[in-house]
Design a protein around this motif. Structure first.
Motif, PDB file in Angstrom:
ATOM      1  N   ARG A   1      -9.817   5.809   3.003  1.00  0.00           N
ATOM      2  CA  ARG A   1      -9.582   4.858   1.921  1.00  0.00           C
ATOM      3  C   ARG A   1      -8.634   3.746   2.376  1.00  0.00           C
ATOM      4  O   ARG A   1      -8.872   2.562   2.117  1.00  0.00           O
ATOM      5  CB  ARG A   1      -9.004   5.610   0.708  1.00  0.00           C
ATOM      6  CG  ARG A   1      -8.729   4.747  -0.503  1.00  0.00           C
ATOM      7  CD  ARG A   1      -8.616   5.606  -1.747  1.00  0.00           C
ATOM      8  NE  ARG A   1      -7.640   6.675  -1.596  1.00  0.00           N
ATOM      9  CZ  ARG A   1      -6.345   6.554  -1.864  1.00  0.00           C
ATOM     10  NH1 ARG A   1      -5.872   5.393  -2.293  1.00  0.00           N
ATOM     11  NH2 ARG A   1      -5.529   7.580  -1.724  1.00  0.00           N
ATOM     12  N   TYR A   2      -7.560   4.135   3.075  1.00  0.00           N
ATOM     13  CA  TYR A   2      -6.614   3.145   3.579  1.00  0.00           C
ATOM     14  C   TYR A   2      -7.259   2.253   4.646  1.00  0.00           C
ATOM     15  O   TYR A   2      -6.942   1.061   4.753  1.00  0.00           O
ATOM     16  CB  TYR A   2      -5.385   3.838   4.162  1.00  0.00           C
ATOM     17  CG  TYR A   2      -4.420   4.406   3.134  1.00  0.00           C
ATOM     18  CD1 TYR A   2      -4.741   4.444   1.783  1.00  0.00           C
ATOM     19  CD2 TYR A   2      -3.186   4.908   3.521  1.00  0.00           C
ATOM     20  CE1 TYR A   2      -3.867   4.966   0.848  1.00  0.00           C
ATOM     21  CE2 TYR A   2      -2.291   5.425   2.588  1.00  0.00           C
ATOM     22  CZ  TYR A   2      -2.651   5.456   1.258  1.00  0.00           C
ATOM     23  OH  TYR A   2      -1.770   5.976   0.335  1.00  0.00           O
TER      24      TYR A   2
ATOM     25  N   THR B   1      -7.724  10.183   2.608  1.00  0.00           N
ATOM     26  CA  THR B   1      -6.767   9.091   2.401  1.00  0.00           C
ATOM     27  C   THR B   1      -6.859   8.082   3.537  1.00  0.00           C
ATOM     28  O   THR B   1      -6.816   6.866   3.302  1.00  0.00           O
ATOM     29  CB  THR B   1      -5.339   9.638   2.303  1.00  0.00           C
ATOM     30  OG1 THR B   1      -5.264  10.561   1.213  1.00  0.00           O
ATOM     31  CG2 THR B   1      -4.332   8.526   2.084  1.00  0.00           C
TER      32      THR B   1
ATOM     33  N   GLU C   1      -9.663  -4.935   4.527  1.00  0.00           N
ATOM     34  CA  GLU C   1      -9.957  -5.919   3.490  1.00  0.00           C
ATOM     35  C   GLU C   1      -8.792  -6.869   3.228  1.00  0.00           C
ATOM     36  O   GLU C   1      -8.993  -8.059   2.955  1.00  0.00           O
ATOM     37  CB  GLU C   1     -10.325  -5.193   2.189  1.00  0.00           C
ATOM     38  CG  GLU C   1     -10.674  -6.122   1.038  1.00  0.00           C
ATOM     39  CD  GLU C   1     -11.030  -5.381  -0.240  1.00  0.00           C
ATOM     40  OE1 GLU C   1     -11.131  -6.049  -1.296  1.00  0.00           O
ATOM     41  OE2 GLU C   1     -11.206  -4.146  -0.192  1.00  0.00           O
ATOM     42  N   HIS C   2      -7.556  -6.360   3.328  1.00  0.00           N
ATOM     43  CA  HIS C   2      -6.384  -7.149   2.940  1.00  0.00           C
ATOM     44  C   HIS C   2      -5.592  -7.718   4.112  1.00  0.00           C
ATOM     45  O   HIS C   2      -4.687  -8.539   3.896  1.00  0.00           O
ATOM     46  CB  HIS C   2      -5.458  -6.309   2.059  1.00  0.00           C
ATOM     47  CG  HIS C   2      -6.030  -6.004   0.707  1.00  0.00           C
ATOM     48  ND1 HIS C   2      -6.877  -4.943   0.493  1.00  0.00           N
ATOM     49  CD2 HIS C   2      -5.895  -6.638  -0.477  1.00  0.00           C
ATOM     50  CE1 HIS C   2      -7.230  -4.927  -0.790  1.00  0.00           C
ATOM     51  NE2 HIS C   2      -6.655  -5.931  -1.396  1.00  0.00           N
TER      52      HIS C   2
ATOM     53  N   TYR D   1      -9.047  -0.438   2.892  1.00  0.00           N
ATOM     54  CA  TYR D   1      -8.098  -1.319   2.209  1.00  0.00           C
ATOM     55  C   TYR D   1      -7.395  -2.241   3.205  1.00  0.00           C
ATOM     56  O   TYR D   1      -7.243  -3.445   2.953  1.00  0.00           O
ATOM     57  CB  TYR D   1      -7.065  -0.484   1.445  1.00  0.00           C
ATOM     58  CG  TYR D   1      -6.129  -1.301   0.582  1.00  0.00           C
ATOM     59  CD1 TYR D   1      -6.431  -1.552  -0.754  1.00  0.00           C
ATOM     60  CD2 TYR D   1      -4.936  -1.818   1.094  1.00  0.00           C
ATOM     61  CE1 TYR D   1      -5.586  -2.305  -1.559  1.00  0.00           C
ATOM     62  CE2 TYR D   1      -4.089  -2.574   0.307  1.00  0.00           C
ATOM     63  CZ  TYR D   1      -4.411  -2.803  -1.015  1.00  0.00           C
ATOM     64  OH  TYR D   1      -3.575  -3.560  -1.798  1.00  0.00           O
ATOM     65  N   ILE D   2      -6.961  -1.684   4.327  1.00  0.00           N
ATOM     66  CA  ILE D   2      -6.252  -2.470   5.344  1.00  0.00           C
ATOM     67  C   ILE D   2      -7.162  -3.550   5.911  1.00  0.00           C
ATOM     68  O   ILE D   2      -6.762  -4.719   6.049  1.00  0.00           O
ATOM     69  CB  ILE D   2      -5.715  -1.559   6.463  1.00  0.00           C
ATOM     70  CG1 ILE D   2      -4.580  -0.668   5.921  1.00  0.00           C
ATOM     71  CG2 ILE D   2      -5.215  -2.376   7.655  1.00  0.00           C
ATOM     72  CD1 ILE D   2      -4.249   0.509   6.811  1.00  0.00           C
TER      73      ILE D   2
ATOM     74  N   LEU E   1       0.868  -1.173   0.000  1.00  0.00           N
ATOM     75  CA  LEU E   1       0.000   0.000   0.000  1.00  0.00           C
ATOM     76  C   LEU E   1       0.907   1.226   0.000  1.00  0.00           C
ATOM     77  O   LEU E   1       1.286   1.747   1.046  1.00  0.00           O
ATOM     78  CB  LEU E   1      -0.920   0.012   1.221  1.00  0.00           C
ATOM     79  CG  LEU E   1      -1.888   1.195   1.350  1.00  0.00           C
ATOM     80  CD1 LEU E   1      -2.760   1.328   0.115  1.00  0.00           C
ATOM     81  CD2 LEU E   1      -2.746   1.053   2.596  1.00  0.00           C
TER      82      LEU E   1
END
Length: 256
Positions: free
Chosen positions: A117-118, A114, A124-125, A121-122, A101
């Motif tokens: 959004r992060y 930001t 999810e992954h 993402y974090i 990332l």
């Protein structure tokens, strides 16, 4: 060779199809629009390279743990030690070894958009993550440092599978069942801690916005419970809410 229009070149660059051969040709193209486009492209590539280098540097602690035989490396951080109101929130996260990332950093260095959004993402992954919330009453009872450690431990205990090494921002956690490192300014030195800092910060910001709806006078949605000038004025005018930390001097002074 026929020259591409600026619009076509923009699309080629956007799709990542700018070959070395075309790049060489464009450098000889005297059109100002082409040279401007090349300058922007090279500037963006330089920025991406810096982000890649920064990200690689922030994986040093994780890579060391993997080389030592660890499989699950967790990062832990907190948000909300300094505010006059609201909870302290801690997060723990285990990222996959190939996690990527670019731009990931200490949550305080990123803007709200930001971070949001992060945050998604974090979650999810990540292999696993845990978030713990310790409210203001508990903070008043056991003090903020102990409350912070409690939140960190609770967040770490939520991780499944359990980590075999833990990286913690600044705080030493002696009760962990595995090896650990306390890293000063770890949220800027470790991707795992940086990821945890984002989970903690965004979670707490969401909570403070909920408290704002209940007590809009203090403007928690903007100050997140910190002692801004406006917050202090309203604290003196209206007194403390049920979410203020009464053990903190500015609040304690208002209460007399």
């Amino acid at each position: 060779m026929e020259k591409h229009s600026i619009a076509v070149l923009k699309e080629i660059i956007k799709q990542g199809k700018l070959s070395d051969e075309l790049m060489s040709q464009l450098k000889k193209d005297e059109r100002k629009g082409v040279q401007s486009l090349l300058k922007s492209y090279e500037k963006q590539k330089f920025k991406e390279k810096q982000l890649e280098e920064n990200f690689l540097a922030m994986t040093a602690y994780e890579r060391k743990a993997y080389s030592d035989g660890c499989k699950y490396v967790a990062g832990i951080d907190e948000a909300g030690r300094g505010p006059l109101a609201g909870p302290v929130v801690a997060a723990a996260v285990v990222l996959p070894e190939d996690f990527l990332l670019l731009g990931l950093n200490d949550s305080k260095q990123l803007n709200e958009r930001t971070r949001e959004r992060y945050f998604m993402y974090i979650k999810e992954h990540a292999i696993s993550y845990g978030i713990s919330i310790v409210d203001n009453n508990k903070i008043d009872k056991i003090n903020i440092f102990e409350a912070t450690k409690l939140a960190m431990l609770e967040a770490c205990q939520q991780l499944q599978p359990a980590p075999d090494h833990v990286l913690v921002d600044a705080v030493k956690l002696n009760q962990l069942p595995c090896s650990s490192e306390s890293i000063i300014k770890g949220d800027a030195k470790s991707i795992s801690i940086a990821a945890a800092s984002i989970l903690a910060k965004v979670t707490r910001d969401h909570l403070m916005k909920e408290l704002h709806n209940e007590f809009p006078i203090y403007d928690f949605a903007s100050n997140m419970g910190y002692g801004t000038k406006h917050h202090m004025e309203k604290l003196r005018e209206a007194g403390a809410s049920p979410y203020h930390r009464k053990s903190y001097a500015p609040v304690r002074d208002v209460l007399g």
